[in-house]
Design a protein around this motif. Structure first.
Motif, short mmCIF file in Angstrom:
data_model
loop_
_atom_site.label_atom_id
_atom_site.label_comp_id
_atom_site.label_asym_id
_atom_site.label_seq_id
_atom_site.Cartn_x
_atom_site.Cartn_y
_atom_site.Cartn_z
N ALA A 137 0.47 20.58 18.79
CA ALA A 137 0.62 19.43 19.89
C ALA A 137 1.92 19.40 20.69
CB ALA A 137 0.22 18.14 19.20
N ILE A 174 3.95 16.43 23.26
CA ILE A 174 4.06 15.10 24.01
C ILE A 174 4.90 15.31 25.09
CG2 ILE A 174 4.87 12.84 23.70
CD1 ILE A 174 4.07 12.85 20.84
N GLU A 188 -4.46 19.87 23.51
CA GLU A 188 -3.41 19.53 22.52
C GLU A 188 -2.35 19.08 23.36
OE1 GLU A 188 -3.77 18.63 19.31
OE2 GLU A 188 -5.75 19.11 19.53
N HIS A 214 2.11 12.98 13.71
CA HIS A 214 3.79 13.62 14.29
C HIS A 214 3.58 15.06 13.20
CE1 HIS A 214 5.26 12.50 9.90
NE2 HIS A 214 4.80 11.44 9.86
N VAL A 262 2.73 17.55 15.64
CA VAL A 262 3.65 17.79 17.15
C VAL A 262 4.68 18.89 17.10
CG1 VAL A 262 4.87 16.52 18.84
CG2 VAL A 262 2.99 15.24 17.75
N ILE A 298 10.32 17.44 14.93
CA ILE A 298 9.62 17.86 16.34
C ILE A 298 10.93 18.45 17.08
CG2 ILE A 298 8.88 16.87 18.29
CD1 ILE A 298 7.46 14.44 16.50
#
Ligand code: PMP
Length: 434
Positions: free
Chosen positions: A132, A134, A166, A205, A208, A242
């Motif tokens: 994923a 963000i 995603e 999380h 991600v 991340i």
């Protein structure tokens, strides 16, 4: 202004070029130098856009021209995936030294900003083994599939779905639009809490791979993220493993009066993406990042026939040296001060200007109705840009609602020409407000 040859050229454009290749302006060019464009009718135009942030070092700096010619006489293309050449390596070394990423950095070169973003995400996914990503409202990251998906204005992707999977979007920390009634500190705490909540409600999380952010949104309207938000974001990324990516494609190479906007934030990313002004107009971009992250991409998963083309590398090395020699960051500071000052004076006079904002020489003003940040005034901004074009000033908009007038003027512009352009903006705004 005689425009007959320009009109004929634009008619040929309409006939031969696909309509979807947009154009901001009816200007044409036969010659360009520093911040001046001579159109095909011989009119002298002032360029406040620098090819959308590409010409920070001015149009056609002589050392860059010389470097391109010199390189062209040696070899133009071998593909770095086939034959190794020194300018590619020298440029990577230079970028590794310019842009701190906490420890040793490594670089891959590409051709465009979108390609830099695509590869940054591919590398982050491989480094983390997660899927994923963000991104933010108002973001612009390019027009390829992943970059377009990360981009926020829906019209950019109209009819182009399905988009990459995603990809998750959170609110950009835009204090002007969303901070009403709060202190900036309280606003930032709330935005960071929202991000933690987002991991509970939208994407775990643990899934991600990366968070990608522009420290100052370019196409989004020159909104500057609060410093404390970026510090908090760094902590969130460290806590959850991340990869933090700063997209510096528009902010880079002097625009914010620093090599990169991150210098103003005291925060280092894991990966950063670059393009635009690094080559003075030759197509070149870069992904720079922490060695262990960059090296986690498997052989053959990143690359491309033209990446780091020798002419583009030579142009970029010469551009960076020229920027150092003339101390471009100092020039940017001065340009930014002049533009901001003039815009603040206009804001005091015109209620239609909701906010003057930016960083370094990346300055913009936003037009709103009824002094309300939620009521964008596209019409006024558009009319102003058209009126400026009639007076020989090329300037473009930004913002999801195209209601932000942004200045991306070449940073080598003389004070006299800069003020001449700013006088045109002030004069035309006065007429439109009368
Ligand atoms: N990222 C940012 C922040 C940009 O401003 C842009 C271009 N406006 C891109 C990526 C895409 O760059 P390119 O057009 O070179 O693909």
């Amino acid at each position: 202004m005689n425009k007959s040859k320009s009109e004929a050229l634009l008619a040929r454009r309409k006939d031969a070029v696909a309509n979807g290749v947009g154009v901001f302006n009816t200007a044409t060019v036969q010659l360009a130098k520093d911040a001046t464009i001579i159109d095909v009718d011989g009119n002298e135009l002032i360029d406040f856009t620098g090819g959308i942030g590409v010409i920070n070092a001015g149009h056609c700096p002589q050392p860059v021209i010389d470097a391109i010619i010199d390189q062209a006489q040696k070899y133009i293309h071998t593909s770095f995936n086939v034959v190794t050449y020194e300018p590619y390596i020298a440029l990577c070394e230079k970028l590794n030294s310019l842009f701190p990423h906490g420890g040793k950095a490594k670089t891959m070169l590409v051709n465009t900003g979108a390609e830099a973003v695509e590869n940054a995400i591919k590398i982050a996914k491989q480094a983390t083994g997660r899927n994923a990503v963000i991104c933010y409202s108002g973001a612009f990251h390019g027009r390829t599939l992943m970059a377009m998906t990360l981009t926020s204005r829906t019209s950019y992707g109209a009819g182009c779905g399905p988009f990459a999977p995603e990809v998750y979007r959170v609110d950009y920390p835009d204090f002007y639009k969303n901070g009403a009634g709060k202190t900036q500190e309280a606003f930032v705490i709330n935005e960071l809490n929202k991000l933690e909540e987002y991991f509970e409600t939208h994407v775990r999380h643990q899934d991600v791979a990366a968070i990608i952010i522009e420290l100052v949104q370019g196409e989004g309207g020159f909104t500057v993220a609060p410093k404390s938000y970026i510090k908090g974001l760094r902590e969130v990324c460290d806590k959850y493993g991340i990869v933090l990516i700063f997209d510096e494609v528009q902010t880079g190479f002097g625009r914010t009066a620093a090599w990169g906007a991150s210098a103003h934030f005291d925060v280092q990313p894991d990966i950063s993406t670059w393009a635009k002004s690094m080559g003075s107009g030759l197509p070149i971009g870069a992904v720079v990042g922490k060695q262990e992250i960059m090296d986690s991409a498997g052989a053959g998963t990143i690359g491309g026939t033209y990446i780091g083309n020798p002419l583009a590398c030579a142009a970029s090395l010469a551009t960076i040296k020229y920027m150092e020699d003339i101390n471009l960051n100092d020039k940017a500071k001065k340009v930014g001060e002049i533009v901001r000052n003039r815009f603040e004076i206009l804001k005091a006079k015109h209620a239609a200007i909701g906010e003057v904002r930016g960083l370094g020489a990346m300055i913009a003003m936003e037009f709103v109705k009824n002094s309300d940040p939620q009521q964008p005034d596209y019409d006024l901004c558009n009319k102003l840009i058209k009126a400026c074009a009639e007076r020989g000033l090329i300037v473009i908009a930004a913002g999801v609602h195209k209601n932000v007038l942004r200045i991306l003027v070449p940073l080598v512009i003389s004070e006299e020409l800069l003020n001449k352009g700013l006088d045109i903006i002030a004069g035309e705004l006065e007429k439109l407000s009368a």
